[in-house]
Write an enzyme that holds these catalytic residues in place. Structure first.
Site, PDB file in Angstrom:
ATOM      1  N   SER A   1       0.847  -1.192   0.000  1.00 15.19           N
ATOM      2  CA  SER A   1       0.000   0.000   0.000  1.00 15.19           C
ATOM      3  C   SER A   1       0.882   1.240   0.000  1.00 15.19           C
ATOM      4  O   SER A   1       1.993   1.234   0.557  1.00 15.19           O
ATOM      5  CB  SER A   1      -0.907   0.033   1.226  1.00 15.19           C
TER       6      SER A   1
ATOM      7  N   TYR B   1      -1.831   0.834  10.624  1.00 15.01           N
ATOM      8  CA  TYR B   1      -1.934   0.145   9.331  1.00 15.01           C
ATOM      9  C   TYR B   1      -0.715   0.451   8.467  1.00 15.01           C
ATOM     10  O   TYR B   1      -0.112  -0.452   7.873  1.00 15.01           O
ATOM     11  CB  TYR B   1      -3.212   0.586   8.628  1.00 15.01           C
TER      12      TYR B   1
END
Length: 251
Positions: free
Chosen positions: A144, A157
């Site tokens: 990501s 995250y």
């Protein structure tokens, strides 16, 4: 390089209910893929995903797989590779968590890290070794853009994805020259069916766009893929923003 590309005939998806993974599987099935293994926790969602892939035209087999049970990964995934060569592994499992609540719940925060990072380390090593043993194949890891620089709004995250990204790059270096291709995919925010209530942010993308980028990356034997591609330039700039100024950015 591109002339020698052949789409995979067999695909193992770790995270069999991922919308990005399913979009990628459908795209590859339209080219050449005929056997798809969907690995994930047994659930109606996994069975629904399997039926979707069957309708796309592939033979589908489901595998009971839990990212949080690394002690079982070698046995579970070993059975898949024992059935025959796997041309491509797509590591697509992960959880986003909830930054606002996870900061107050260390157990929940640790679960995000265990799923996104330690679970991926275990599964990635098992699959990398199996691909090396068979002498060919691609390992595609969904990372990501959040892992490029942890932000205040999602550092739990983001840090887990940063660890995953670094691991995948290192694994790619370790497997270089063995016939195994490791590719890290760094999408921006992906609009999925489960995220319809969240407003779009800059560089929002879709599962289908990520799937197209994955296929193109496979053709080019890329090691890193950004989706959309202009994120490469944006994140290069953000990495060099002084920390006091970075803290002030609305991110």
């Amino acid at each position: 390089m591109m002339d020698g590309y052949r789409p995979p005939t067999s695909l193992l998806v770790l995270g069999g209910t991922s919308e990005i993974a399913l979009a990628t599987a459908r795209r590859l099935i339209a080219r050449r893929t005929r056997l798809v293994w969907l690995a994930g926790r047994p659930s109606p969602a996994l069975e629904k995903a399997a039926e979707q892939i069957r309708r796309a035209g592939a033979d589908v087999r489901t595998v009971a797989f839990d990212a949080l049970d690394p002690e079982a990964h070698e046995a579970v995934l070993g059975k898949v590779f024992a059935e025959g060569a796997v041309d491509m592994v797509l590591l697509a499992f992960g959880v986003s968590g909830n930054q606002a609540t996870d900061e107050r719940d260390p157990v929940a925060a640790a679960r995000v890290a265990q799923t996104n990072y330690t679970g991926a380390v275990s599964a990635g090593l098992v699959c990398g070794k199996a691909l090396q043993t068979q002498g060919h194949g691609s390992l595609v890891v969904l990372s990501s853009v959040a892992g490029e620089r942890a932000r205040r709004s999602d550092f739990i995250y983001g840090s887990s994805k940063a660890g995953l990204d670094a691991f995948a790059q290192g694994l790619g270096d370790a497997l270089y020259g063995t016939g195994v291709h490791v590719m890290v995919v760094r999408p921006g925010y992906v609009r999925t069916a489960g995220s319809t209530e969240r407003p779009d942010v800059p560089f929002t993308t879709t599962p289908e766009a990520v799937a197209r980028a994955v296929e193109l990356g496979l053709r080019r034997r890329s090691e890193t893929v950004w989706v959309p591609g202009r994120l490469r330039v944006v994140m290069s700039a953000l990495r060099h923003v002084p920390r006091p100024l970075f803290r002030l950015l609305p991110m």
